[in-house]
Enzyme design. Structure first.
Site, PDB file in Angstrom:
ATOM      1  CG  ASP A  84      40.143  28.646  49.398  1.00 27.07           C
ATOM      2  OD1 ASP A  84      39.280  29.085  50.226  1.00 27.07           O
ATOM      3  OD2 ASP A  84      40.184  27.751  48.412  1.00 27.07           O
ATOM      4  N   GLY A 211      34.640  28.628  42.287  1.00 26.17           N
ATOM      5  CA  GLY A 211      34.768  27.440  41.264  1.00 26.17           C
ATOM      6  C   GLY A 211      34.790  28.085  40.286  1.00 26.17           C
ATOM      7  CG  ASN A 232      38.004  31.518  46.390  1.00 30.48           C
ATOM      8  OD1 ASN A 232      37.918  32.972  46.746  1.00 30.48           O
ATOM      9  ND2 ASN A 232      38.318  30.958  46.919  1.00 30.48           N
ATOM     10  CB  THR A 235      40.220  24.759  37.595  1.00 32.91           C
ATOM     11  OG1 THR A 235      40.138  23.972  38.996  1.00 32.91           O
ATOM     12  CG2 THR A 235      41.063  23.625  36.656  1.00 32.91           C
TER      13      THR A 235
END
Length: 281
Positions: A84, A211, A232, A235
């Site tokens: 990625d 995000g 995706n 975090t």
């Protein structure tokens, strides 16, 4: 379970008007947590390693790639392996003949015409190497090298420009800027579902949402219904891992065995991935 191709998972998700989760791997515990959640829910998943993660591992792709592939092979459901946010041509070249079936080539911080040219070259290389290639158009916030915020005017992906970009480059999938931002630690992003639908209707390739850790489960469901086929996520795992480790270390200041805090951290990440997979259906 045999490792499968990213393009096949994304195409199947798009055909069924659903989305496949693509979850970031940084440590072995990340990969194990993803596999644990995917196996428990019976859901195919993509494990992805970013250029930043490779840099964290001393710039060496092979160790983290082979370890992730080994975990994927022992997972009871289909798993694809994806490289990625690649900006380094040398790293792109390393993907050929490695464990990956796909690469996201990121020239999004470059001027538009240069983005097209670099991406076209990356697609040509990928075709020759048997790799499925994703690119990005528009600005998904949260990257330090990019010029503006995803929430400022003029940075969302324009459908006409996106159609021209796909035609000029030949990419297999397109990451679009529709309101999310990388590295968000709160789920407060509001996505433009109408824009996602317009992009879906205008483009001949699957749409990717970056995000997604900053997007609520309800917003994710709306995005998938509007046309997102690959989600995706990174975090959110790090938040879960860090919170679990912090809790263990604060509870026992004498604790020094990493297994005692990495096991709860891995379980916390697995719970997070499980919730994501549930939200995506």
């Amino acid at each position: 379970m045999t490792v499968v191709r990213t393009g096949d998972l994304v195409a199947e998700a798009s055909r069924r008007h659903r989305a496949v989760a693509a979850v970031n791997v940084i440590t072995l515990e990340h990969a194990e947590a993803i596999a644990q959640a995917a196996g428990a829910t019976g859901t195919a998943v993509i494990m992805q390693i970013s250029e930043n993660a490779v840099r964290f591992h001393g710039g060496l792709l092979e160790p983290v790639a082979l370890a992730t592939a080994a975990v994927a092979r022992h997972c009871p459901v289909p798993v694809a392996l994806h490289l990625d946010h690649v900006t380094d041509p040398d790293l792109l070249a390393q993907a050929a003949g490695s464990v990956f079936s796909s690469v996201m080539y990121d020239a999004g911080a470059l001027p538009h015409e240069e983005n097209i040219e670099r991406t076209r070259e990356a697609v040509a290389f990928a075709r020759g190497a048997g790799l499925w290639l994703e690119a990005e158009l528009g600005y998904v916030g949260g990257k330090a090298d990019a010029p503006s915020s995803a929430h400022q005017p003029g940075v969302r992906t324009d459908p006409d420009e996106a159609a021209a970009f796909v035609a000029a480059t030949g990419v297999d999938a397109l990451a679009v800027a529709v309101g999310s931002s990388h590295a968000m630690t709160s789920r407060t992003a509001h996505l433009d579902a109408e824009l996602i639908a317009r992009l879906r209707d205008r483009l001949p390739v699957p749409l990717v949402l970056h995000g997604s850790s900053g997007v609520s489960e309800d917003e994710l469901r709306l995005a998938v219904r509007a046309g997102i086929a690959k989600v995706n996520y990174g975090t959110g795992l790090n938040l879960a891992m860090t919170a679990a480790i912090r809790h263990c270390l604060q509870a026992d200041e004498a604790l020094v065995d990493p297994r005692k805090y990495l096991a709860p951290a891995r379980d916390a990440m697995a719970d997070t991935v499980g919730a994501l997979l549930g939200a995506l259906g």
